[in-house]
Scaffold this active site. Structure first.
Site, short mmCIF file in Angstrom:
data_model
loop_
_atom_site.label_atom_id
_atom_site.label_comp_id
_atom_site.label_asym_id
_atom_site.label_seq_id
_atom_site.Cartn_x
_atom_site.Cartn_y
_atom_site.Cartn_z
N HIS A 1 -7.50 -3.45 5.03
CA HIS A 1 -6.91 -2.10 4.93
C HIS A 1 -7.69 -1.27 3.91
CE1 HIS A 1 -4.48 0.68 2.55
NE2 HIS A 1 -3.83 0.99 3.67
N ASN A 2 -7.94 -1.85 2.76
CA ASN A 2 -8.65 -1.10 1.72
C ASN A 2 -10.09 -0.79 2.13
OD1 ASN A 2 -6.30 -1.46 0.27
ND2 ASN A 2 -7.37 -1.81 -1.66
N LYS B 1 -4.57 -6.81 3.70
CA LYS B 1 -4.57 -5.68 2.74
C LYS B 1 -6.01 -5.36 2.32
CE LYS B 1 -3.17 -2.49 -0.09
NZ LYS B 1 -3.94 -2.33 -1.25
N GLU C 1 -9.90 1.98 4.35
CA GLU C 1 -9.62 3.17 3.51
C GLU C 1 -10.93 3.73 2.95
OE1 GLU C 1 -6.47 2.51 0.48
OE2 GLU C 1 -7.92 3.21 -1.00
N SER D 1 0.83 -1.21 0.00
CA SER D 1 0.00 0.00 0.00
C SER D 1 0.86 1.25 0.00
CB SER D 1 -0.90 0.03 1.22
OG SER D 1 -1.65 1.24 1.20
C1 6PG Z 1 -3.32 1.33 -1.55
C2 6PG Z 1 -4.68 1.45 -2.18
C3 6PG Z 1 -4.79 0.85 -3.52
C4 6PG Z 1 -6.18 0.90 -4.13
C5 6PG Z 1 -6.60 2.26 -4.57
C6 6PG Z 1 -7.89 2.31 -5.36
O1 6PG Z 1 -3.29 0.78 -0.47
O2 6PG Z 1 -2.33 1.81 -2.10
O3 6PG Z 1 -5.60 0.79 -1.35
O4 6PG Z 1 -4.40 -0.49 -3.38
O5 6PG Z 1 -6.22 0.11 -5.24
O6 6PG Z 1 -6.70 3.08 -3.45
O7 6PG Z 1 -8.95 1.63 -4.81
P1 6PG Z 1 -10.44 1.86 -5.35
O8 6PG Z 1 -10.34 2.07 -6.82
O9 6PG Z 1 -11.20 0.62 -5.03
O10 6PG Z 1 -10.94 3.07 -4.66
#
Ligand code: 6PG
Length: 491
Positions: A188-189, A185, A192, A131
């Site tokens: 984590h997303n 991960k 996010e 990430s």
């Molecule tokens: C990271 C992000 C990355 C992710 C983008 C887009 O940890 O660097 O999580 O892996 O792919 O942020 O995600 P979305 O297109 O689903 O918003």
């Protein structure tokens, strides 16, 4: 042929791959780069990697021949069939103990499968969350490796030196067995998505509720970034809000309000449903993106469905902004509480030994959700590795109590304004449900038994001859129908 020089190989020279190679090179490792379109290898060596120790390979065979043993090869290719295809192409050139690392956003069931398949062939597999986007890859990402445990000693130094460092500690540690690296991960997303939705709701309240201009909202976020909300996402939000188009208008106001998604948030929500864990905030964040995506329908609805008349705010504006900060903080605590609950549940189910303090430590730097707050989560799990939920930790328990009045005021006001706050509201609903000794599920059980003879249990101490202890009971509620209960099954 000369002795192999490569410490690690990397397949996939898109932006993440190139940056990760340069980062590993800076940390003193010799990386061998390969890409399916081999002209990209030459371009990379002639430009970005010029003057570095990076080596190129023009075939998979050459890549493998240039690597020291056990070979370590990172795949940074599109998740899905491309990963399996490269694994297949690599296999003939690998030997027992060699390690394939998938650094893409793969779905964890695939990583579970790949670990098992490769281990059966004497090879090792690591599914690693990476990430931090382009910037993280170049200067230190958060790395979340999991898979064949035997691979960790061989990759530890490269991974921990390449990752971001916070207070001298690497934002990388061994996550655990099989697909756990990609699972973590994925969570984590999901988190996010939740953080981004909460920030978007705060922006909406400040803009449409209080009527504050983007430039001033940027200042509010900048102030928040000095307190408990100090994080990468708050920081970039302030920068985004300050960014004007050539005509002086904030660029953000010109961006179409349809959020995209690649699916990792959805995977988290699905995993939560599968695990039977109430990860409501991430779920709402995903649904909010879905609702945003039906722009045309929303436009039509806005013409025929009225909300309340939005009264100007007459209270203490600064107090309300402080309340909003607390609402965001409390909701964030709930979101992370839910995320860690999900990981706990899945670890139990799949027999993973997850180190929760280690996971929070990995997320403290390098990644999109990096924040000071994750340091507090690290401390909570360091104090008690078996912590049932963050809300039982003294620090977070106090924090959420302190935030509670403001959190409620913000949601109540947003409700009166007709401004949607799916993430703030679901966090509070979870909080109120979680702290309730009694919830109305008794009525649901009664309804299930009434219409479908699905049975119920009796509250301890309320048993009698008709309502025996520890037994699934069916009552004939209507006098009609029989006394036979439905067989039990779970979908
Ligand atoms: C990271 C992000 C990355 C992710 C983008 C887009 O940890 O660097 O999580 O892996 O792919 O942020 O995600 P979305 O297109 O689903 O918003």
């Amino acid at each position: 042929m000369s002795a192999p020089v490569g410490d690690i190989g990397l397949i996939g020279l898109a932006v993440m791959g190139q940056n990760l190679i340069l980062n590993m090179n800076d940390k003193g490792f010799t990386v061998v780069a390969y890409n399916r379109t081999t002209s990209k290898v030459d371009d990379f060596l002639a430009n970005e990697a010029k003057g570095t120790k990076v080596q190129g390979a023009h075939s998979i065979q050459e890549l493998c021949a240039k690597l020291k043993r056990p070979r370590k090869i990172i795949l940074l290719v599109k998740a899905g069939p491309a990963v399996d295809s490269f694994i297949q192409q690599l296999e003939p050139y690998l030997e027992k103990g060699d390690i394939i690392i998938d650094g893409g956003n793969s779905h964890y069931p695939d990583s579970i499968r790949r670990t098992q398949e490769l281990e059966a062939k004497g090879l090792l597999f690591v599914g690693s969350g990476v990430s931090g986007g382009e910037e993280g890859a170049r200067h230190g990402p958060s790395l979340m490796p999991g898979g064949s445990t035997a691979a960790w000693p061989a990759i530890k130094e490269i991974f921990q030196k390449t990752s971001a460092q916070v207070n001298g500690e690497p934002c990388c540690d061994w996550v655990g067995e099989t697909g756990s690296g990609h699972y973590v991960k994925m969570v984590h997303n999901g988190i996010e998505y939740g953080d981004m939705q909460l920030i978007a709701e705060a922006y909406d309240i400040l803009k449409r509720g209080l009527g504050i201009h983007e430039s001033e909202i940027a200042d509010i976020f900048t102030t928040w970034n000095k307190g408990v909300l100090d994080s990468f996402l708050i920081e970039i939000t302030a920068n985004i809000l300050k960014f004007n188009d050539d005509d002086g208008v904030p660029l953000v106001t010109k961006i179409l309000d349809k959020a995209g998604q690649k699916g990792t948030g959805k995977w988290t929500a699905i995993a939560a449903l599968d695990a039977g864990t109430a990860v409501t905030l991430i779920g709402e964040a995903v649904f909010a993106r879905c609702l945003s995506a039906i722009k045309d329908e929303r436009v039509r609805a806005s013409k025929v469905i009225n909300g309340p008349q939005r009264e100007p705010f007459r209270g203490d504006k600064q107090q309300f902004i402080d309340d909003l900060e607390q609402a965001l903080y409390a909701s964030k605590i709930i979101s992370y509480t839910q995320g860690f609950m999900l990981m706990r549940e899945t670890a139990k189910e799949l027999n993973w030994n997850l180190n929760y303090a280690g996971i929070a430590r990995m997320w403290r730097g390098g990644c999109i959700i990096k924040s000071v707050f994750l340091g507090d989560i690290t401390s909570a799990y360091e104090k008690n590795k078996d912590l049932e939920s963050l809300l039982f930790d003294n620090f977070f328990n106090k924090a959420v109590h302190k935030a509670q009045p403001g959190w409620r005021r913000v949601i109540a006001q947003a409700c009166l304004w007709g401004i949607p706050t799916p993430a703030f509201s679901t966090a509070l609903a979870f909080f109120d449900g979680y702290r309730s000794e009694v919830v109305p599920a008794n009525l649901i059980q009664a309804q299930r038994d009434y219409f479908g003879a699905h049975t119920f249990r009796v509250v301890s101490g309320k048993e009698n001859s008709r309502l025996p202890k520890d037994t699934d009971i069916h009552i004939n509620w209507t006098g009609r129908g029989g006394n036979v209960s439905a067989s039990s099954y779970s979908a």
